[in-house]
Enzyme design. Sequence first.
Site, PDB file in Angstrom:
ATOM      1  N   CYS A 170      -2.661  -3.220  -3.855  1.00  0.00           N
ATOM      2  CA  CYS A 170      -2.758  -3.758  -2.501  1.00  0.00           C
ATOM      3  C   CYS A 170      -1.320  -3.798  -2.005  1.00  0.00           C
ATOM      4  CB  CYS A 170      -3.366  -5.161  -2.509  1.00  0.00           C
ATOM      5  SG  CYS A 170      -3.167  -6.048  -0.933  1.00  0.00           S
ATOM      6  N   CYS A 173      -2.564   0.816   3.313  1.00  0.00           N
ATOM      7  CA  CYS A 173      -3.503  -0.206   2.856  1.00  0.00           C
ATOM      8  C   CYS A 173      -4.477   0.446   1.895  1.00  0.00           C
ATOM      9  CB  CYS A 173      -4.257  -0.769   4.061  1.00  0.00           C
ATOM     10  SG  CYS A 173      -5.578  -1.903   3.624  1.00  0.00           S
TER      11      CYS A 173
END
EC number: 5.1.1.3
Length: 261
Positions: free
Chosen positions: A186, A72
Amino acid sequence: MTRLLVLDSGVGGLTVLSEIRRARPDAEILYLADDAFFPYGGLAEEALVARVVALVEESLRDFPADGVVVACNTASTLVLAPLRARLGIPIVGTVPAVKPAAAASQTKRFSVLATPGTVRRDYTLALIAEHAAGCAVTLVGAPRLAAYAEAELMGAPVPDADLLAEIAPSFVEADGTRTDAVVLACTHYPLLVARFERIAPWLVAWLDPAPAIARRVTNLFGESAADAPPAPAAIRFTSGRTPAPPLAEALAARGLTLARP
Ligand code: DGL
């Protein structure tokens, strides 16, 4: 046997997990989908650090891993140093592919498409200052794109117009040059890349950090032995939910079984 703990706020890190599984099918993996705290992109900095540190420490108690992969970008901008300070095992983070984009861009104009949290962080700005001197870089904090990627995997894709509204600011034409590369900063966004390619205003290179993360894993833990049997991989949703059919099928297709919190 190598054991890895991989985590993200939801199913985005599965794009990273696939690459790790390809490189190290013999590594036993627990994937944590922290859906109880999704989206990380909207959390305040201290809340995000506290949550991820507590979750990793608690998970390592029943899954004593040899390393942790923070799959992440949003979390990686803040939690790598605190995790490294507290745990005596390697912590692999997700770094936006700014350096590869600066090298790949012919027009020297590229965009970083990320969560609103990631585009605000010094971590991201420092990467750009260090690796993209001489490039025109557009930072795009997409408010809803991670949720749209979650919806896609759950079998409820959003319309093209909604996706386009999120990615459109990445396409810039100025001073006689056009954006020719977009950094997918992302881990949720590569789940949508086939749709991005179809709706994009013009052709660009979409840069996904997952292969580089898998390389980092093999640098740290070695390649898998040719005769090593494949190891199990499980996913744990921190909300405790049982995934409904479309998502359950997507997880099974990735060879993941469900682990209860
Ligand atoms: N997958 C996460 C990332 O790479 C973010 C999604 C979220 O906002 O929770 O940044």
